[in-house]
Motif scaffolding. Structure first.
Motif, PDB file in Angstrom:
ATOM      1  N   GLY A   1      -9.793  -1.115   0.706  1.00 15.51           N
ATOM      2  CA  GLY A   1      -9.131  -0.668  -0.508  1.00 15.51           C
ATOM      3  C   GLY A   1      -9.100   0.839  -0.574  1.00 15.51           C
ATOM      4  N   PRO A   2      -8.246   1.374  -1.448  1.00 13.98           N
ATOM      5  CA  PRO A   2      -8.091   2.826  -1.523  1.00 13.98           C
ATOM      6  C   PRO A   2      -9.392   3.574  -1.797  1.00 13.98           C
ATOM      7  N   LEU A   3     -10.233   3.073  -2.712  1.00 10.42           N
ATOM      8  CA  LEU A   3     -11.477   3.766  -3.014  1.00 10.42           C
ATOM      9  C   LEU A   3     -12.455   3.681  -1.855  1.00 10.42           C
ATOM     10  N   LYS A   4     -12.476   2.537  -1.182  1.00  7.88           N
ATOM     11  CA  LYS A   4     -13.331   2.400   0.000  1.00  7.88           C
ATOM     12  C   LYS A   4     -12.901   3.384   1.076  1.00  7.88           C
ATOM     13  N   CYS A   5     -11.610   3.598   1.189  1.00  4.76           N
ATOM     14  CA  CYS A   5     -11.077   4.553   2.155  1.00  4.76           C
ATOM     15  C   CYS A   5     -11.577   5.961   1.835  1.00  4.76           C
ATOM     16  N   LEU A   6     -11.543   6.340   0.566  1.00  7.15           N
ATOM     17  CA  LEU A   6     -12.036   7.663   0.175  1.00  7.15           C
ATOM     18  C   LEU A   6     -13.541   7.781   0.385  1.00  7.15           C
TER      19      LEU A   6
ATOM     20  N   ASP B   1       0.809  -1.215   0.000  1.00 10.91           N
ATOM     21  CA  ASP B   1       0.000   0.000   0.000  1.00 10.91           C
ATOM     22  C   ASP B   1       0.845   1.269   0.000  1.00 10.91           C
ATOM     23  N   TRP B   2       2.095   1.147   0.393  1.00  5.14           N
ATOM     24  CA  TRP B   2       2.913   2.366   0.509  1.00  5.14           C
ATOM     25  C   TRP B   2       3.758   2.511  -0.752  1.00  5.14           C
ATOM     26  N   GLU B   3       3.168   3.077  -1.794  1.00  2.00           N
ATOM     27  CA  GLU B   3       3.803   3.141  -3.100  1.00  2.00           C
ATOM     28  C   GLU B   3       5.009   4.081  -3.083  1.00  2.00           C
ATOM     29  N   MET B   4       5.983   3.779  -3.928  1.00  2.00           N
ATOM     30  CA  MET B   4       7.146   4.638  -4.097  1.00  2.00           C
ATOM     31  C   MET B   4       7.365   5.034  -5.551  1.00  2.00           C
ATOM     32  N   ASP B   5       6.609   4.443  -6.459  1.00  2.00           N
ATOM     33  CA  ASP B   5       6.911   4.672  -7.870  1.00  2.00           C
ATOM     34  C   ASP B   5       6.596   6.083  -8.332  1.00  2.00           C
ATOM     35  N   HIS B   6       5.902   6.901  -7.512  1.00  2.00           N
ATOM     36  CA  HIS B   6       5.637   8.275  -7.921  1.00  2.00           C
ATOM     37  C   HIS B   6       6.897   9.127  -7.916  1.00  2.00           C
ATOM     38  N   PHE B   7       7.986   8.619  -7.331  1.00  3.67           N
ATOM     39  CA  PHE B   7       9.243   9.366  -7.343  1.00  3.67           C
ATOM     40  C   PHE B   7      10.167   8.917  -8.480  1.00  3.67           C
ATOM     41  N   PHE B   8       9.740   7.981  -9.300  1.00  3.03           N
ATOM     42  CA  PHE B   8      10.625   7.406 -10.301  1.00  3.03           C
ATOM     43  C   PHE B   8       9.908   7.289 -11.645  1.00  3.03           C
ATOM     44  N   TYR B   9      10.685   7.384 -12.721  1.00  2.00           N
ATOM     45  CA  TYR B   9      10.178   7.129 -14.058  1.00  2.00           C
ATOM     46  C   TYR B   9      10.649   5.753 -14.534  1.00  2.00           C
ATOM     47  N   SER B  10      11.939   5.643 -14.831  1.00  2.00           N
ATOM     48  CA  SER B  10      12.468   4.371 -15.326  1.00  2.00           C
ATOM     49  C   SER B  10      13.104   3.542 -14.218  1.00  2.00           C
TER      50      SER B  10
ATOM     51  N   TRP C   1     -14.294  13.671   8.704  1.00  2.00           N
ATOM     52  CA  TRP C   1     -14.162  12.427   9.477  1.00  2.00           C
ATOM     53  C   TRP C   1     -13.544  11.375   8.572  1.00  2.00           C
ATOM     54  N   MET C   2     -12.517  10.693   9.074  1.00  2.00           N
ATOM     55  CA  MET C   2     -11.786   9.716   8.258  1.00  2.00           C
ATOM     56  C   MET C   2     -11.498   8.461   9.068  1.00  2.00           C
ATOM     57  N   SER C   3     -11.347   7.368   8.372  1.00  2.00           N
ATOM     58  CA  SER C   3     -10.851   6.130   8.978  1.00  2.00           C
ATOM     59  C   SER C   3      -9.899   5.472   7.989  1.00  2.00           C
ATOM     60  N   PHE C   4      -8.708   5.152   8.464  1.00  2.00           N
ATOM     61  CA  PHE C   4      -7.719   4.507   7.600  1.00  2.00           C
ATOM     62  C   PHE C   4      -7.740   2.990   7.751  1.00  2.00           C
ATOM     63  N   ASP C   5      -8.730   2.471   8.473  1.00  2.00           N
ATOM     64  CA  ASP C   5      -8.841   1.026   8.637  1.00  2.00           C
ATOM     65  C   ASP C   5      -9.357   0.337   7.380  1.00  2.00           C
ATOM     66  N   TYR C   6      -9.721   1.127   6.366  1.00  2.00           N
ATOM     67  CA  TYR C   6     -10.253   0.541   5.137  1.00  2.00           C
ATOM     68  C   TYR C   6      -9.175   0.285   4.097  1.00  2.00           C
ATOM     69  N   GLY C   7      -7.935   0.607   4.403  1.00  2.00           N
ATOM     70  CA  GLY C   7      -6.861   0.279   3.485  1.00  2.00           C
ATOM     71  C   GLY C   7      -6.410   1.419   2.606  1.00  2.00           C
ATOM     72  N   CYS C   8      -6.295   2.620   3.155  1.00  2.00           N
ATOM     73  CA  CYS C   8      -5.825   3.760   2.373  1.00  2.00           C
ATOM     74  C   CYS C   8      -4.409   3.523   1.863  1.00  2.00           C
ATOM     75  N   GLY C   9      -4.182   3.851   0.595  1.00  2.00           N
ATOM     76  CA  GLY C   9      -2.828   3.879   0.068  1.00  2.00           C
ATOM     77  C   GLY C   9      -2.199   5.230   0.338  1.00  2.00           C
ATOM     78  N   LEU C  10      -0.975   5.398  -0.111  1.00  2.00           N
ATOM     79  CA  LEU C  10      -0.273   6.656   0.127  1.00  2.00           C
ATOM     80  C   LEU C  10      -0.997   7.820  -0.543  1.00  2.00           C
ATOM     81  N   ALA C  11      -1.448   7.639  -1.778  1.00  2.00           N
ATOM     82  CA  ALA C  11      -2.117   8.722  -2.502  1.00  2.00           C
ATOM     83  C   ALA C  11      -3.398   9.141  -1.805  1.00  2.00           C
ATOM     84  N   GLU C  12      -4.208   8.174  -1.395  1.00  2.00           N
ATOM     85  CA  GLU C  12      -5.480   8.490  -0.759  1.00  2.00           C
ATOM     86  C   GLU C  12      -5.271   9.144   0.607  1.00  2.00           C
ATOM     87  N   THR C  13      -4.271   8.665   1.344  1.00  2.00           N
ATOM     88  CA  THR C  13      -3.962   9.267   2.642  1.00  2.00           C
ATOM     89  C   THR C  13      -3.574  10.729   2.472  1.00  2.00           C
ATOM     90  N   ALA C  14      -2.668  10.990   1.530  1.00  2.00           N
ATOM     91  CA  ALA C  14      -2.226  12.364   1.299  1.00  2.00           C
ATOM     92  C   ALA C  14      -3.378  13.234   0.822  1.00  2.00           C
TER      93      ALA C  14
END
Length: 724
Positions: A334-339, A229-238, A430-443
């Motif tokens: 999942g991320p959408l459920k979190c949102l 869930d904690w993506e890192m690819d947003h800092f990289f291209y290739s 009001w938020m809950s991160f128990d639904y599986g927020c990813g990094l993008a959704e959390t931010a």
């Protein structure tokens, strides 16, 4: 005395004499054979086609039974191709090269050492440097972690010796950053002990979007599966992240090294410098780095409405791949459920971006009409001294984010808090991160939150995504009087955020009204869940209880066996079960169960720490609403000061440091040493060059003297709204 020419000829005569002897010729032949054999053993590196078993960490390995090697998951995910290329011998330098041998051996230097390698290669056995000499030395071991000393991992590549510069390899004309991963299952540890030290190192040493990383170590017994869930690819291209076991391929960003040949990099930076916000790290991360990280995440995911829409589309496609034929609403996490689970109050007509995001307006509840929430009277009431000269942006009240935990540490009266804040005109999310927020959704959810209210725990680490200014963000940790720890006071103050602990029971109440608002909650369910997970066994007769002193001499296996025997005894003895229930009720009461401490010893203290850390808790709503109203007044004052001053650095933590001076930055306990470390002392992260000028990294900025002027011994913040 012989002449010079005679003496000069002596070695020649000596050699002729040796060669004339058959025995001597045999000895010389044997020596030549040994030399040739040695040279062959250091000949051109030949890639090994198979993994070597990493037996000490099984099943942490590619050959584990949990994740066996298959053709599909054994692929190299990079886009490079192997070729016969020239790879010169490796060279390196380290940050402590100019120190004396005694200085190199100091604990601080060993923990903070970083090394920079030209030509580092990686195969499926690990990383290696190339050498064309038989007796060349390796670079020193480097600590890859930024956490407590127990977690430090000292690492160095192996040496592959060859007298040829040509080899078959993949080649990347970029920098590889070699690091260790600490506690990937825990978001805040992953972020503050892993991602931020790596990000800071990459920013300092010239990383690009095409740089690569290599995860060469991790804290040995932490689960890694949730790191997907904690993506890192947003800092990289290739670029990719090299890992050495299939177990660590948690996202598409990770890859095993290629199987057909090593992959070599022009440069490599090894180590993270033991830098983080906590006092167990040797160095601090400059405060500006955290904001740069937040801004890069925002830039990647919602630079435009279309980029955010693209991310949502990608998330839906991923859900469809994982759950073919199912609807998004049917997935429990999942991320959408979190949102979708987030609830909004008083946001209608709030301005730019609010109400424009897809689906957001559908989730809003309890709206107050915008003209009521945004009246000019409200604006004047919350302007300093009733003045209407402050920026019109401030007429909207602060956004207060409330994070709810669905199981442990649940806020019992979160709806009462929502109602109180809404009545006062605040925008509430009001938020809950128990639904599986990813990094993008959390931010995304935290991007506009000015005041964050959350039970103590992992979710508070998301405050990194709150706006840095206008106003200085405030984090409120909802604790209880039986358990409090300062971990997130370190992270918040390192970010330039105000932090306060709000406590409402279960003992030491401020007054009778507070006691009435926060009655004692007896958590039988939580206590019963905890008992099987803890070595404490209740219901034993005194003759069976083993003292703390006796336990010190027992092995872990002996203690586990003893616990099994004790549980079997209680399970088979009705009288013991009745006694266990009586003792359990004492354990979950509002007072410390001292009779249990006297009987069972340290296990009771340990059990109670875990129990009180996880227990549901109340929020003192009237006090917290008053506290938020005071922060609204702070916002108005900050805006007026910004308009009245010409001092440089208004957006560089000037207001936060002012709050430190006024003893209004961190409270209500434990903060003196934290502020001394992160803000006031030599190890501070404020007033330093970093992302603005990497060449001058960690050197004071021209504004630092004015920024830090007058800072004395820091004190705890004790706001009257919460402690009077």
């Amino acid at each position: 005395m012989p002449s010079y020419s005679t003496r000069a000829a002596s070695p020649t005569m000596f050699l002729k004499n040796i060669l004339s002897s058959k025995r001597h010729r045999r000895v010389i032949l044997v020596l030549l054979i040994l030399i040739i054999a040695a040279s062959l053993s250091f000949n051109l590196y030949q890639p090994r086609p198979h993994w070597r078993r990493r037996t000490p960490l099984a099943p942490y390995g590619l050959d584990s039974t949990e994740k066996p090697i298959t053709q599909e998951n054994n692929k190299y995910r990079g886009k490079t191709q192997a070729a016969e290329i020239e790879v010169p011998a490796s060279t390196w330098k380290c940050t402590d090269d100019d120190l004396s041998e005694d200085e190199k051996k100091t604990e601080r230097n060993q923990r903070t050492r970083q090394c920079f390698v030209e030509n580092l290669c990686v195969d499926r056995q690990g990383a290696f440097v190339r050498s064309n000499g038989i007796f060349s030395k390796n670079l020193p071991k480097v600590n890859l972690m930024s956490a407590d000393q127990e977690a430090d991992v000292y690492w160095q590549p192996r040496i592959e010796r060859s007298w040829r510069s040509m080899m078959r390899a993949h080649y990347v004309n970029e920098t590889l950053f070699v690091h260790g991963l600490y506690s990937p299952y825990h978001f805040s540890h992953w972020l503050y002990n892993g991602m931020m030290p790596l990000y800071s190192t990459m920013k300092r040493f010239g990383a690009t979007k095409d740089s690569w990383t290599m995860r060469a170590a991790r804290f040995a017994w932490d689960d890694i599966t949730r790191q997907g869930d904690w993506e890192m690819d947003h800092f990289f291209y290739s670029g990719k992240e090299l890992v050495l076991t299939q177990y660590e391929m948690a996202t598409d960003f990770q890859t095993l090294p290629p199987a057909d040949a090593p992959i070599c990099f022009k440069k490599a930076v090894i180590g993270l410098g033991s830098q983080c916000a906590l006092d167990y790290c040797a160095k601090s991360i400059p405060a500006e780095v955290y904001g740069s990280f937040r801004d890069e995440v925002a830039e990647h995911y919602w630079k435009t409405p279309q980029t955010w829409q693209d991310h949502l589309t990608s998330s839906r496609e991923k859900i469809e791949r994982l759950h073919p034929g199912s609807k998004e609403s049917e997935t429990s996490k999942g991320p959408l459920k979190c949102l979708e689970s987030a609830r909004y109050y008083n946001f209608e007509g709030a301005g730019l971006n609010h109400g424009q995001e897809e689906g957001e307006h559908k989730a809003r509840l309890g709206q107050i009409l915008p003209e009521k929430a945004n009246s000019e009277q409200d604006y004047r009431d919350f302007s300093a001294n009733g003045s209407s000269t402050a920026s019109k942006e401030s007429k909207r009240k602060l956004v207060v984010g409330i994070i709810q935990r669905e199981s442990s540490r649940r806020l019992i009266n979160d709806q009462d808090l929502i109602d109180g804040l809404v009545k006062a005109g605040f925008r509430v999310k009001w938020m809950s991160f128990d639904y599986g927020c990813g990094l993008a959704e959390t931010a995304y959810l935290l991007r506009d939150v000015n005041v964050l209210v959350s039970p103590h725990g992992n979710a508070i680490g998301t405050s990194i995504f709150m706006p840095s200014h206008n106003p200085v963000p405030t984090v409120i940790s909802i604790d209880n009087s039986r358990y409090n720890e300062p971990w997130f006071k370190f992270s918040a103050t390192a970010l330039g955020q105000r932090f306060i602990s709000s406590v409402c029971g279960p003992h030491e109440y401020l007054d009778e009204a507070t006691k009435e608002r926060c009655p004692f909650y007896k958590d039988e369910i939580g206590g019963r869940k905890l008992l099987p997970k803890h070595p404490l066994v209740l219901g034993l007769p005194p003759s069976m209880v083993v003292s703390d002193e006796e336990k010190k001499g027992m092995t872990l296996e002996e203690k586990e066996e003893m616990t099994k025997e004790h549980r079997a005894y209680v399970a088979a003895n009705p009288e013991a079960q009745e006694l266990a229930e009586t003792e359990f009720q004492q354990m979950i009461g509002s007072e410390m169960p001292l009779p249990m401490v006297h009987k069972y010893g340290e296990d009771v203290w340990s059990w109670n720490d875990n129990f009180w850390k996880a227990i549901p808790r109340y929020v003192d709503v009237p006090r917290l609403v008053q506290f938020c109203e005071a922060r609204q007044a702070d916002l108005e004052r900050e805006k007026q000061e910004d308009m009245a001053t010409t001092v440089a650095g208004t957006q560089s933590f000037r207001h936060f440091v002012d709050y430190v001076r006024k003893e209004e930055a961190c409270g209500v306990t434990f903060c003196e040493s934290i502020l001394r470390r992160n803000v006031v002392g030599d190890n501070r992260g404020f007033g330093l060059h970093s992302v603005d000028n990497p060449v001058l990294w960690e050197r004071p900025t021209p504004e630092s003297a004015a920024l830090l002027q007058g800072l004395g011994e820091p004190k705890n913040w004790r706001p009257q709204e919460l402690v009077a």
